[in-house]
Design an enzyme around this catalytic site. Structure first.
Site, PDB file in Angstrom:
ATOM      1  CB  CYS A  45      46.354  41.557  23.065  1.00  0.00           C
ATOM      2  SG  CYS A  45      45.094  41.262  24.309  1.00  0.00           S
ATOM      3  CG  HIS A  94      50.126  41.965  25.156  1.00  0.00           C
ATOM      4  ND1 HIS A  94      49.345  43.011  25.596  1.00  0.00           N
ATOM      5  CD2 HIS A  94      49.390  40.839  25.323  1.00  0.00           C
ATOM      6  CE1 HIS A  94      48.189  42.537  26.013  1.00  0.00           C
ATOM      7  NE2 HIS A  94      48.186  41.225  25.857  1.00  0.00           N
ATOM      8  CG  ASN A 149      46.119  41.568  29.028  1.00  0.00           C
ATOM      9  OD1 ASN A 149      46.122  42.496  28.215  1.00  0.00           O
ATOM     10  ND2 ASN A 149      46.032  40.297  28.652  1.00  0.00           N
TER      11      ASN A 149
HETATM   12  O1  UT7 Z   1      46.221  39.132  26.203  1.00  0.00           O
HETATM   13  C1  UT7 Z   1      45.946  38.060  25.340  1.00  0.00           C
HETATM   14  C2  UT7 Z   1      46.904  36.955  25.545  1.00  0.00           C
HETATM   15  N1  UT7 Z   1      46.719  36.394  26.861  1.00  0.00           N
HETATM   16  C3  UT7 Z   1      47.657  35.665  27.364  1.00  0.00           C
HETATM   17  O2  UT7 Z   1      48.686  35.506  26.774  1.00  0.00           O
HETATM   18  C4  UT7 Z   1      47.376  34.963  28.684  1.00  0.00           C
HETATM   19  C5  UT7 Z   1      48.056  33.625  28.684  1.00  0.00           C
HETATM   20  N2  UT7 Z   1      47.782  32.798  29.830  1.00  0.00           N
HETATM   21  C6  UT7 Z   1      48.130  33.104  31.114  1.00  0.00           C
HETATM   22  O3  UT7 Z   1      48.611  34.172  31.394  1.00  0.00           O
HETATM   23  C7  UT7 Z   1      47.955  32.031  32.160  1.00  0.00           C
HETATM   24  O4  UT7 Z   1      47.631  30.825  31.526  1.00  0.00           O
HETATM   25  C8  UT7 Z   1      46.887  32.364  33.222  1.00  0.00           C
HETATM   26  C9  UT7 Z   1      47.388  33.471  34.150  1.00  0.00           C
HETATM   27  C10 UT7 Z   1      45.597  32.785  32.547  1.00  0.00           C
HETATM   28  C11 UT7 Z   1      46.620  31.133  34.099  1.00  0.00           C
HETATM   29  O5  UT7 Z   1      47.839  30.682  34.685  1.00  0.00           O
HETATM   30  P1  UT7 Z   1      48.270  29.137  34.573  1.00  0.00           P
HETATM   31  O6  UT7 Z   1      49.495  28.970  35.355  1.00  0.00           O
HETATM   32  O7  UT7 Z   1      48.310  28.787  33.117  1.00  0.00           O
HETATM   33  O8  UT7 Z   1      47.087  28.416  35.305  1.00  0.00           O
HETATM   34  P2  UT7 Z   1      46.085  27.303  34.747  1.00  0.00           P
HETATM   35  O9  UT7 Z   1      45.065  27.921  33.859  1.00  0.00           O
HETATM   36  O10 UT7 Z   1      46.878  26.148  34.242  1.00  0.00           O
HETATM   37  O11 UT7 Z   1      45.387  26.884  36.086  1.00  0.00           O
HETATM   38  C12 UT7 Z   1      46.145  26.292  37.180  1.00  0.00           C
HETATM   39  C13 UT7 Z   1      45.230  26.169  38.376  1.00  0.00           C
HETATM   40  C14 UT7 Z   1      43.864  25.542  38.030  1.00  0.00           C
HETATM   41  O12 UT7 Z   1      43.498  24.732  39.110  1.00  0.00           O
HETATM   42  P3  UT7 Z   1      43.716  23.129  39.031  1.00  0.00           P
HETATM   43  O13 UT7 Z   1      42.944  22.687  37.839  1.00  0.00           O
HETATM   44  O14 UT7 Z   1      45.201  22.944  38.867  1.00  0.00           O
HETATM   45  O15 UT7 Z   1      43.187  22.676  40.327  1.00  0.00           O
HETATM   46  C15 UT7 Z   1      42.946  26.727  37.970  1.00  0.00           C
HETATM   47  O16 UT7 Z   1      41.600  26.398  38.277  1.00  0.00           O
HETATM   48  O17 UT7 Z   1      44.937  27.464  38.913  1.00  0.00           O
HETATM   49  C16 UT7 Z   1      43.519  27.616  39.048  1.00  0.00           C
HETATM   50  N3  UT7 Z   1      43.210  29.032  38.890  1.00  0.00           N
HETATM   51  C17 UT7 Z   1      43.225  29.890  39.919  1.00  0.00           C
HETATM   52  N4  UT7 Z   1      43.480  29.698  41.225  1.00  0.00           N
HETATM   53  C18 UT7 Z   1      43.433  30.779  42.006  1.00  0.00           C
HETATM   54  C19 UT7 Z   1      42.894  29.709  37.769  1.00  0.00           C
HETATM   55  N5  UT7 Z   1      42.705  31.007  38.054  1.00  0.00           N
HETATM   56  C20 UT7 Z   1      42.904  31.143  39.387  1.00  0.00           C
HETATM   57  C21 UT7 Z   1      42.855  32.222  40.263  1.00  0.00           C
HETATM   58  N6  UT7 Z   1      43.131  32.002  41.570  1.00  0.00           N
HETATM   59  N7  UT7 Z   1      42.569  33.499  39.861  1.00  0.00           N
END
Ligand code: UT7
Length: 336
Positions: free
Chosen positions: A110, A255, A285
């Site tokens: 990215c 980004h 993204n």
């Molecule tokens: O482009 C390259 C660089 N990329 C980035 O910089 C991306 C960086 N990361 C992010 O943008 C975020 O970390 C995400 C959007 C990918 C995820 O958001 P988050 O707030 O960090 O969520 P998480 O991964 O900590 O997950 C929280 C919860 C989990 O459930 P539990 O374990 O708390 O029960 C996940 O399983 O959200 C769950 N989850 C979802 N729930 C509903 C993960 N994806 C989804 C989804 N819908 N699509």
């Protein structure tokens, strides 16, 4: 010394849309989760048969037409080349009618567009090129596991391009020296585990333990933390290198990985919403296409204006990151 100066810009997004409702119909997710955790509502995605080269040619043609001139060199920043061999950029050059000019792919995930901007600036500064067509293009949805809710909701496909010409420091459109960085100790945070030389997938020699290893995988939470830190650090360094103050920057162009990352970086650097460019809600993204697509769309809708001082920053797999400054020129921009 010659400076890279923007002479034209273009972007192209494939017409097919995927809404949050489309995703909630087939994944265990919700419109509310996607909007509050990512800021995304819609993405443009390629149909089967459309590849990165097709996106890049559309954006590249628009940048050339906007500039009204040809390019000596074509650089394609991408993580989703059409094939592992050959590189995709030569086909782009041919399809754009640029003949046998040098053309190569550049891989920095990215952050690829900023690495490309640095490379293009260097080629222009040394006199190796008088004009460079720099394209950021990714058909990232072709690499994402459609059943993985953690990544399938995040990505869209797009291409954006700048035509950079040799000019002078201080000219409208002049690009400042990009500040780049990487940290390979965190390579596993964002990866496609198989398909390269590390894990062979061919015939009887296959090392492929799990077919899912051919898909993109990301430790989102860890990545988020590093993204904010590295984009903020490199942004400060790029602004200092340009001899500017953060308060003098008119537009922050970061980004578009996640609206919450954008807010965190903007808060860290002191950018109020009016000075932030964003299209994450409408395109998601788009990896290496994110920055040039955002520049082109913002210039087309008037939120980015001639003379604006712009700070670009990006972060992605590698880990790789960077930032750069530029002033937006009085140039045509073609987007549709
Ligand atoms: O482009 C390259 C660089 N990329 C980035 O910089 C991306 C960086 N990361 C992010 O943008 C975020 O970390 C995400 C959007 C990918 C995820 O958001 P988050 O707030 O960090 O969520 P998480 O991964 O900590 O997950 C929280 C919860 C989990 O459930 P539990 O374990 O708390 O029960 C996940 O399983 O959200 C769950 N989850 C979802 N729930 C509903 C993960 N994806 C989804 C989804 N819908 N699509």
């Amino acid at each position: 010394m010659k400076r890279a100066v923007i002479a034209g810009a273009g972007a192209w997004l494939p017409p097919k849309l995927v809404t949050n409702a489309d995703l909630t119909a087939r994944l265990d997710t919700s419109d509310e989760w996607i909007r509050t955790r990512t800021g995304m509502s819609v993405r443009h995605v390629v149909e089967p048969g459309t590849a990165t080269c097709d996106l890049a040619v559309e954006a590249g043609r628009r940048a050339l037409d906007a500039a009204g001139r040809d390019a000596d060199i074509v650089i394609l920043a991408t993580t989703t080349p059409d094939r592992q061999v050959p590189p995709t950029a030569p086909e782009i050059a041919t399809r754009l009618g640029l003949g046998t000019v040098p053309a190569f792919d550049l891989s920095a995930a990215c952050a690829g567009f900023l690495y490309g901007l640095s490379t293009a600036s260097g080629l222009i500064a040394t006199g190796a090129a008088r004009s460079v067509l720099l394209i950021g293009a990714d058909a990232f949805t072709t690499m994402v596991d459609p059943d993985d809710r953690a990544t399938a909701v995040l990505f869209g496909d797009a291409a954006g391009a700048l035509l950079l010409r040799a000019g002078q420091d201080g000219e409208p459109g002049a690009v400042g020296a990009p500040v780049l960085g990487s940290d390979g100790s965190l390579a596993d945070l964002i990866q496609v585990p198989a398909g390269g030389s590390r894990t062979r997938v061919n015939g009887p020699l296959t090392d492929l333990a799990d077919p899912k290893d051919l898909y993109f995988q990301m430790n989102g939470r860890e990545t988020f933390r590093h993204a904010v830190t590295r984009m903020s650090q490199s942004s400060r360094a790029a602004v200092t290198a340009a001899g500017w103050e953060l308060a003098e920057v008119d537009r922050l162009c970061a980004h578009q990985a996640n609206a919450r990352i954008l807010t965190a970086v903007a808060d860290e650097l002191g950018f109020e919403p009016a000075r932030q460019l964003s299209n994450v809600a409408d395109v998601g993204n788009t990896a290496a296409a994110s920055l040039p697509t955002l520049l082109a769309m913002a210039a087309a809708d008037g939120t980015l204006k001639t003379g604006h001082r712009v700070l670009l920053t990006a972060f992605g797999g590698g880990l790789s990151w960077g930032a750069a400054t530029l002033t937006w020129p009085d140039t045509d921009v073609l987007v549709d």
